[in-house]
Scaffold this motif. Structure first.
Motif, mmCIF file in Angstrom:
data_model
loop_
_atom_site.group_PDB
_atom_site.id
_atom_site.type_symbol
_atom_site.label_atom_id
_atom_site.label_comp_id
_atom_site.label_asym_id
_atom_site.label_seq_id
_atom_site.Cartn_x
_atom_site.Cartn_y
_atom_site.Cartn_z
ATOM 1 N N ARG A 160 41.087 23.472 60.640
ATOM 2 C CA ARG A 160 41.556 23.191 62.093
ATOM 3 C C ARG A 160 41.295 24.353 63.043
ATOM 4 O O ARG A 160 40.636 24.251 64.326
ATOM 5 C CB ARG A 160 42.858 22.776 62.270
ATOM 6 N N THR A 161 41.398 25.660 62.595
ATOM 7 C CA THR A 161 41.164 26.696 63.146
ATOM 8 C C THR A 161 39.726 27.004 63.628
ATOM 9 O O THR A 161 39.297 27.461 64.758
ATOM 10 C CB THR A 161 41.678 28.153 62.540
ATOM 11 N N GLU A 209 34.672 24.239 68.800
ATOM 12 C CA GLU A 209 34.868 23.456 70.065
ATOM 13 C C GLU A 209 35.123 24.187 71.126
ATOM 14 O O GLU A 209 34.272 23.857 72.353
ATOM 15 C CB GLU A 209 35.841 22.422 69.517
ATOM 16 N N ASP A 210 36.089 25.074 71.290
ATOM 17 C CA ASP A 210 36.386 25.980 72.477
ATOM 18 C C ASP A 210 35.235 26.691 72.993
ATOM 19 O O ASP A 210 35.052 26.920 74.219
ATOM 20 C CB ASP A 210 37.592 26.866 72.276
ATOM 21 N N THR A 247 38.397 24.279 65.845
ATOM 22 C CA THR A 247 39.051 24.465 67.282
ATOM 23 C C THR A 247 38.194 25.788 67.951
ATOM 24 O O THR A 247 37.856 25.426 69.090
ATOM 25 C CB THR A 247 40.378 24.868 67.187
#
Length: 92
Positions: free
Chosen positions: A48-49, A55-56, A52
């Motif tokens: 997830r890190t 994606e960021d 994320t």
């Protein structure tokens, strides 16, 4: 040396796992987060890190599949360019 405060996190833009994720997304027709978790055999929170961070940075997009709890990942043109540049370094 920089002293880190409690709760500080690294500001690393990319690492080897991020490049591997970009590579997998670019080579496969469909990549779901669940499949990535099983394929890479990493902790769900770690994945997830990575997702994320990608994606960021606008390297990937994440779309929820209707009626499911699955996310489909797509590489962006910026992500393709990053993969083209950094993929050469990682694959040496």
């Amino acid at each position: 040396m920089v002293k880190r405060e409690a709760g500080d996190r690294s500001k690393t833009l990319l690492n080897t796992a991020d490049i591997l994720i970009l590579d997998l997304i670019s080579k496969r027709k469909e990549v779901f987060t669940l499949w990535l978790n099983e394929y890479l055999k990493i902790n769900h929170k770690s994945l997830r890190t990575h997702i994320t961070r990608l994606e960021d940075s606008k390297f990937i997009t994440k779309d929820l599949v209707d009626g499911t709890n699955k996310y489909l990942l797509h590489i962006t043109p910026l992500g393709e360019e990053v993969l083209r540049i950094f993929g050469k370094i990682i694959k040496k």
